[in-house]
Design an enzyme around this catalytic site. Structure first.
Site, PDB file in Angstrom:
ATOM      1  N   LYS A   1      -2.800   5.509   1.102  1.00  0.00           N
ATOM      2  CA  LYS A   1      -1.492   6.097   1.379  1.00  0.00           C
ATOM      3  C   LYS A   1      -0.898   6.742   0.139  1.00  0.00           C
ATOM      4  CE  LYS A   1      -2.036   4.171   5.343  1.00  0.00           C
ATOM      5  NZ  LYS A   1      -2.373   4.959   6.540  1.00  0.00           N
TER       6      LYS A   1
ATOM      7  N   ILE B   1       0.801  -1.226   0.000  1.00  0.00           N
ATOM      8  CA  ILE B   1       0.000   0.000   0.000  1.00  0.00           C
ATOM      9  C   ILE B   1       0.836   1.279   0.000  1.00  0.00           C
ATOM     10  CG2 ILE B   1      -1.921  -1.165   1.143  1.00  0.00           C
ATOM     11  CD1 ILE B   1      -1.321   0.398   3.669  1.00  0.00           C
TER      12      ILE B   1
END
Lengths: 475, 469
Positions: free
Chosen positions: A268, A232
């Site tokens: 993110k 991520i």
């Protein structure tokens, strides 16, 4: 009173961890530049706030992506009705393309192997439900994201066995450490179903090198267990060395593809945690089929799928965004770590993520967990910064703290740094380099410190020329 | 290949059910007025497509909201970052106001007791995780929504024990049916944790009577168990009797501040009432603070997109709009149901009297070759493959009597509905016209008619023919 479930009354939700205590303290007294200048600064939240202006401009220029122009409104009904758990094809195609670009175009992703989930949180739980039965286990290298304790275990009944990594070799995941963990699980009568690695790492902020990745792939093939790669933070790699994804490694070494699964999210890389865009990318068809059905419990809002599909299929936007984001993260990271080094604070060398793994071992009264907790309480209550103690990440060595740097504006960063400097000079003078001690005034203006920093010709990873101090990041 | 979990290999996901197989057939050959006029018409999907124009015109008049703006300023960043599992306060308030409005403002809801989830699918599963252990059971009146088999059982390990309702009393819940279900669970060594009812009912399309609700309250009091009321169709009650919410009944019985109050939980969603299934907006409302706390944390696995929360908070805060929407939506649903009922009647088919929902519970028992589920499946296959209508067979809803089908009416245009009814009429004509006399048909229908008077008057086959000109 009739009982409710053990899951509901137990603490498998993990929120009694100190990771969350800091948040709670922050919430009772949050910093605000004018309303609450003495409040606690949030440095425990791994958010990427550095590129919003850039993204906002795109959103304003493309009202149809938000279903609010005439063209957009025409799509409203179709979008509002779309609840197919396969997900919008254009959404999957755009995300697959984005994932490929983030990996420098070195690998292509198949949109049909993307299954939606309620953020990465939902993805991890879903993968655990697919790969393991209650009582079975996953290996996870420490230190690791505290949320895994909840996401992988709470409702699934799956266990986590730590792969202990040490600071002596920069927390590398060695085959030795993997084997040790595997044996420990066996001793405890736990059947290991898989290994979960986060790459780039949270909380370390670094990436796995090729050899480590190859070692990991060899290990899981030999043991015939799954490999779940949480990638991520893939687009937050702001500096060399270049990110190497699991998807690339399996093209280079022998590997049973059915064992490989990737968890991804836009929370993110793009800074969109509120939009809940998570996914599982699996090379295993049975897992895909099962996960797709399970995704009903956490589909991505079609309104959001539409927005993301529009945004990420705009090649110009994506290409510029990836560069801009790296640039912003690089600058912020560099400035932050440089400023800390000025007061004798070091951190693990890192080139990714939204945080640093700060080394405060020398500040501990003794090498114990209690001492770490004491120091942490001082940092929250006196220095007024919410940082995350290494123990909440299951780090085996006290004294490390994860400190986020991308979730605030420049001014707040300066305030945080000033507080750190003050604290170090008042309490830990021995650690601070002489050069700074001699400067009697702490009241250096913000811009003066920033100019010092800029004048050292810190190079951006992408421009061949040093940045002019006049060119400042505006977040 | 590495071993996978048992969940992957079992079929508790429920997708082998005919409910979903009909969808698959439809997807291979979907009807389109222009491109595929002989395709299968989808009547197995409970969607509300009748009132989008109202939402679209609201969006037209309020373009800023979808465009991430508030008072002319962009709040994109604020929304993109908002991941607090407590939910957007303005949205929770607007949603609860809407729910109260649907209940004639006879109940008030507390924003501290609502948990937002990714659709009712997630809400139902989450409640199971909160209220029951693996191997416990919930009692559900039949017929029930096929998705419950997956939502309540698959990943939770909870069992469902049916409360058998029959056409003899229009499928109402009775005290004996409740007790019978409870005993059956006991005999299977299953610990019963609660009852889950859908009110208004899917697939029946009826609202629960006060008597039934009182019965339920007595039952859960006596057995000391939970009650979940899935009220996702509460906004689709288009004719009398008016919707009576479980919360209203508890209030009327002065049960606030009692133990029983804390054992009642409501599930809601905007997928049916507002026709927005793609936006994944669901909610749990519970009077038990421990359940609220646990469910809130669990909602992390399926939060509602902040983009969607913001848009809907604006729409639902517009009280002028919600009032107009509710009224017009009801009117259109009522009209559409009448169209379906009239069309069915022309084909010699009755349905259960209903006042809510997006479907009718249709009685095709007289068309079965025998009073068996095999015959029901035979008939269903003919309707899907030959008549080219995807409708849902009662067995997929766990109905105890063969011959009932759920037929949706709100997910297509009027013309498509008319065409569907024509196809059905031809089909019925073809299977009944040659084989049986008019009188035989009349007799077979009368045999299956319940002793309660249907709203539709029964006409002879011959009379009906004359009406169709």
């Amino acid at each position: 009173m009739v009982a409710i479930s053990k899951i509901a009354t137990g603490d498998g939700h993990g929120e009694n961890s100190p990771y969350f205590d800091g948040w709670k303290a922050y919430e009772t007294n949050p910093f605000h530049p004018t309303d609450r200048p003495d409040g606690i600064i949030q440095m425990g939240l791994a958010e990427n706030q550095l590129c919003f202006n850039f993204i906002k401009k795109w959103v304003m220029k493309h009202p149809e992506a938000s279903l609010c122009s005439a063209q957009g409104v025409n799509k409203f009904k179709e979008t509002a009705l779309f609840q197919d758990y396969h997900g919008m094809p254009e959404f999957r195609q755009a995300v697959a393309k984005f994932m490929g670009k983030v990996r420098g175009g070195r690998v292509e992703f198949d949109p049909d192997r993307i299954v939606m989930s309620g953020g990465a949180t939902g993805a991890h739980e879903m993968v655990a439900f697919c790969l393991a039965d209650p009582g079975e286990a996953f290996l996870v290298p420490t230190p690791y994201y505290p949320g895994f304790d909840r996401d992988l275990r709470w409702r699934t009944g799956v266990e986590l066995v730590p792969v202990v990594c040490k600071s002596s070799n920069d927390f590398k995941i060695t085959t030795n450490a993997l084997e040790t963990a595997y044996e420990k699980a066996k001793e405890d009568n736990l059947k290991v179903k898989g290994l979960l690695v986060t790459n780039p790492s949270n909380p370390l902020g670094n990436i796995l090198d090729r050899d480590t990745l190859k070692g990991i792939v060899e290990f899981i093939n030999e043991k015939n267990i799954h490999l779940v790669g949480d990638e991520i933070y893939a687009a937050t790699v702001f500096m060399e060395p270049e990110f190497v994804s699991i998807s690339e490694i399996i093209e280079e070494v022998e590997c049973k593809r059915d064992l490989i699964h990737i968890v991804y999210s836009l929370s993110k890389d793009m800074g969109f945690p509120g939009f809940r865009v998570g996914l599982v990318y699996s090379y295993n068809d049975s897992v895909l089929s099962c996960a797709r059905k399970m995704s009903s419990f956490g589909l991505v809002s079609s309104q959001t799928q539409h927005l993301i599909a529009s945004m990420l299929s705009d090649d110009d936007f994506v290409d510029s965004f990836i560069v801009e984001s790296k640039e912003q993260l690089f600058r912020r990271h560099k400035y932050f770590t440089w400023s800390l080094s000025q007061v004798g604070i070091g951190s693990l060398k890192s080139n990714a993520g939204l945080f640093i793994w700060m080394d405060l071992r020398k500040l501990l009264k003794e090498k114990t967990l209690e001492a770490e907790m004491d120091l942490w309480r001082v940092i929250i209550n006196e220095v007024k910064l919410n940082v995350s103690p290494g123990s909440s990440f299951h780090c085996n060595e006290p004294g490390w703290f994860r400190v986020c740097f991308a979730n605030m504006d420049d001014h707040t960063m300066e305030v945080a740094l000033l507080r750190i400097r003050t604290f170090m000079l008042e309490h830990n003078k021995a650690m601070v380099p002489r050069k700074l001690c001699s400067q009697s005034s702490l009241k250096l203006s913000f811009s003066r410190r920033r100019d010092d920093f800029m004048s050292q010709s810190i190079m951006s990873p992408h421009s061949p020329l040093p940045q002019s101090p006049l060119v400042q990041a505006r977040t | 290949m590495g071993l996978l979990s048992r969940k992957v290999t079992c079929n508790s996901h429920g997708q082998d059910s005919s409910y979903f197989l009909g969808w698959l057939e439809y997807e291979k050959n979907p009807y389109d007025e222009v491109k595929n006029p002989r395709g299968i018409i989808q009547m197995g999907l409970a969607e509300n497509q009748l009132s989008f124009d109202l939402l679209e015109s609201w969006l037209d008049k309020n373009p800023d909201v979808a465009g991430f703006k508030r008072d002319g300023q962009s709040i994109f960043k604020e929304l993109a970052l908002f991941q607090d599992y407590h939910g957007f306060p303005a949205f929770k308030k607007a949603l609860l106001d809407f729910m109260a409005e649907i209940r004639g403002n006879k109940v008030t809801f507390d924003p501290n007791r609502i948990v937002l989830t990714a659709g009712a699918t997630s809400a139902n599963e989450t409640l199971m995780f909160c209220l029951a252990e693996q191997g416990d059971a919930f009692l559900l009146p039949t017929p029930y929504y096929p998705g419950f088999d997956r939502d309540l059982r698959w990943r939770t390990g909870v069992e469902i024990v049916p409360i058998k309702c029959t056409s003899s009393n229009r499928f109402k819940i009775t005290a004996s049916a409740l007790e019978d279900a409870y005993q059956r669970a006991q005999r299977k060594n299953l610990r019963v944790k609660g009852v889950l009812v859908t009110n208004p009912s899917n697939p029946l399309g009826t609202t629960m009577t006060r008597e039934e609700l009182d019965l339920l309250v007595n039952f859960i009091t006596d057995k000391e168990i939970h009650l979940i009321s899935d009220e996702i169709y509460s906004g689709t009650v288009f004719s009398s009797p008016a919707f009576v919410s479980i919360m209203e009944v508890l209030k009327d019985q002065n049960l606030e501040k009692t133990e029983i109050w804390e054992r009642v939980h409501i599930v809601y969603s905007l997928s049916k009432d507002l026709g927005l299934p793609g936006f994944r907006v669901g909610a749990i409302y519970s009077n038990d603070p421990i359940v609220v706390a646990a469910a809130t944390k669990m909602s992390s696995f399926g939060l509602v997109s902040s983009q969607t929360q913001y848009l809907l908070s604006a729409i639902l805060s517009d009280k002028k709009f919600t009032k107009e929407y509710i009224a017009k939506n009801h009117k259109r649903l009522r009209k559409r149901r009448s169209m379906l009922v009239a069309g069915l009647e022309k084909a010699g088919i009755d349905c259960l009297e209903s006042n809510a929902g997006l479907f009718c519970w249709v009685d095709m028992r007289h068309l079965l070759s025998s009073d068996t589920f095999e015959a029901e499946m035979e008939l269903w296959k003919r309707i899907v493959y030959d008549v080219k209508l995807n409708i849902s067979p009662g067995s997929s809803c766990h109905c105890t009597e063969p011959g009932w089908f759920r037929v949706c009416f709100a997910n297509m245009s009027e013309d498509t509905l008319k065409l569907a009814m024509q196809r059905l009429k031809s089909f019925v004509g073809s299977i009944t016209g040659h084989d049986r006399s008019h009188q035989e048909l009349k007799n077979s229908r009368r045999k299956f008619r319940s002793k309660w008077v249907f709203r539709l008057s029964f006409q002879s086959f011959h009379d009906r023919e004359q009406d169709e000109r």
